[in-house]
Scaffold this active site. Sequence first.
Site, PDB file in Angstrom:
ATOM      1  N   HIS A   1      -2.341   1.809  66.988  1.00 22.03           N
ATOM      2  CA  HIS A   1      -3.366   2.851  67.233  1.00 22.03           C
ATOM      3  C   HIS A   1      -4.079   3.245  65.941  1.00 22.03           C
ATOM      4  O   HIS A   1      -4.576   4.369  65.829  1.00 22.03           O
ATOM      5  CB  HIS A   1      -2.743   4.099  67.875  1.00 22.03           C
ATOM      6  CG  HIS A   1      -1.808   3.791  68.994  1.00 22.03           C
ATOM      7  ND1 HIS A   1      -2.235   3.575  70.283  1.00 22.03           N
ATOM      8  CD2 HIS A   1      -0.459   3.618  69.005  1.00 22.03           C
ATOM      9  CE1 HIS A   1      -1.194   3.305  71.049  1.00 22.03           C
ATOM     10  NE2 HIS A   1      -0.104   3.314  70.295  1.00 22.03           N
TER      11      HIS A   1
ATOM     12  N   SER B   1     -26.620  -3.120  48.007  1.00 23.16           N
ATOM     13  CA  SER B   1     -27.619  -2.380  48.753  1.00 23.16           C
ATOM     14  C   SER B   1     -28.864  -2.246  47.888  1.00 23.16           C
ATOM     15  O   SER B   1     -28.772  -2.095  46.675  1.00 23.16           O
ATOM     16  CB  SER B   1     -27.085  -0.992  49.104  1.00 23.16           C
ATOM     17  OG  SER B   1     -28.164  -0.115  49.379  1.00 23.16           O
TER      18      SER B   1
ATOM     19  N   LYS C   1     -22.957   0.154  46.020  1.00 19.77           N
ATOM     20  CA  LYS C   1     -22.399  -0.543  47.178  1.00 19.77           C
ATOM     21  C   LYS C   1     -22.035  -1.999  46.926  1.00 19.77           C
ATOM     22  O   LYS C   1     -22.730  -2.726  46.224  1.00 19.77           O
ATOM     23  CB  LYS C   1     -23.411  -0.512  48.331  1.00 19.77           C
ATOM     24  CG  LYS C   1     -23.734   0.877  48.780  1.00 19.77           C
ATOM     25  CD  LYS C   1     -22.743   1.389  49.773  1.00 19.77           C
ATOM     26  CE  LYS C   1     -23.188   0.921  51.149  1.00 19.77           C
ATOM     27  NZ  LYS C   1     -22.417   1.535  52.198  1.00 19.77           N
TER      28      LYS C   1
ATOM     29  N   GLU D   1     -18.523  -9.035  58.277  1.00 19.66           N
ATOM     30  CA  GLU D   1     -19.313  -8.307  59.278  1.00 19.66           C
ATOM     31  C   GLU D   1     -20.156  -9.269  60.111  1.00 19.66           C
ATOM     32  O   GLU D   1     -20.243  -9.155  61.338  1.00 19.66           O
ATOM     33  CB  GLU D   1     -20.225  -7.280  58.601  1.00 19.66           C
ATOM     34  CG  GLU D   1     -19.448  -6.088  58.056  1.00 19.66           C
ATOM     35  CD  GLU D   1     -20.325  -5.155  57.233  1.00 19.66           C
ATOM     36  OE1 GLU D   1     -21.551  -5.132  57.436  1.00 19.66           O
ATOM     37  OE2 GLU D   1     -19.771  -4.449  56.373  1.00 19.66           O
TER      38      GLU D   1
END
Length: 469
Positions: free
Chosen positions: A163, A284, A290, A297
């Site tokens: 979980h 970025s 970043k 992804e």
Amino acid sequence: MTDQFARKAEAWSARFSEPVSELVKRYTASVGFDRRLAMADIEGSLAHAAMLQSVGLLSAAELDAIRSGMQQIRGEIERGEFAWSIDLEDVHLNIEKRLTELVGDAGKRLHTARSRNDQVATDIRLWLRGTIDDIVAALGALQRALLDTAEGHAETILPGFTHLQVAQPVTFGHHLLAYVEMFARDAERMLDCRRRVNRLPLGAAALAGTSYPIDREQVARALGFDELCENSLDAVSDRDFAIEFCAAAALIMTHVSRLSEELVLWMSPRVGFIDLADRFCTGSSIMPQKKNPDVPELARGKSGRVNGHLVALLTLMKGQPLAYNKDNQEDKEPLFDTADTVLETLRIFADMTGGIAVRADRMRQAAAEGFSTATDLADYLVRKGLPFRDAHEAVARAVRTASDRGVDLAELSLDELRGFSPLIEADVAESLTLEGSVASRKHRGGTAPEQVRAQIARHRERLQDPGAA
Ligand code: ARG
């Protein structure tokens, strides 16, 4: 110029009184994408021609002419010199037309006892067989990369989650080996699918078979097919083997996607368990701090398109009556894109996962903070004679106290712990350590470092066997 003359390029034009419109020509042509089957098409044609010669349907000279013509065509395609024409609809007619240009009547005889229906089914199977072999090899390379990283972290401890809440400590090696299991099953599935791909449709002709005295076994042997498709109607029409392949591919991408999700999570500065090499990440354009895990992804995203291709092929097939229908031409783009997506993804992941930089201190800290040894304390009490349910309750109370105070179980004093159960003695310390917890799970399949090493050894041995997945 008469219509007949204008359409002389088309292999079936004699039946028609007007040419297809430009729009329809573009709509129905597949050469834009099925040229990818060219080498399989030539291989299939050469085996077919050799068989035609064996049974007396081609002369030795004609077979020679076909062979040298195909050799020439192969070179033209490889050098990018072949003049593909949309007027010739598909890869099969393009190659046949060029062969006839090069060798004359022998080229025209090649299509004896054959139809594009069994020809295309054969080509796809040949192509897919090679693709499956490439994918199995790429899965092997990915497994090896994961094994290398797992080996270096057989003892590195991180929290295992259920979980997405800290559950019990596990070793990072063990965690990575879970993915090795998944990719090993993926390779098994691919090889199982390969058995059904590797059957010869050629000889089915358009749908009913042929009246010529063909020798299908000879063609199957020449092309390395294990078996023949036994029913001509089925041979030219069903694409279940391609659907199966896409299903196996969708599962590969599902596994890659799960791994990606974890990589993204682990790399988030909030978690900070790992770092991926810069070559797999991007920055970025606005936020200078970043470093984004783009590759995982994107892979997670690409699993969506592979699932889509599986659904496309299932849907393509479901409404088709026997035997061949033009619908089947739509099998190729999903199939090709599935293969490309899976292969590229696997190759990148082998490179990326072999070089994961692990921040063992962050992993350990997270495991130490989450009461991850609570189960171990309960098990300790059970070993001292307490029924498990009572032990569970005693430990739950201890966790609540520790949680209220903002400390871990291991930071409670022995006296405090004894307040939850008098069965607790000084030897409890070992059960509360992360190392003690993972070391105690030392059965086959458990997370103990010795078992991680044993798993790695078994996987390495399996991957050495070329016949195995
Ligand atoms: N381009 C076709 C395909 O991909 C080849 C078979 C065409 N057969 C036919 N009868 N039109 O399926």
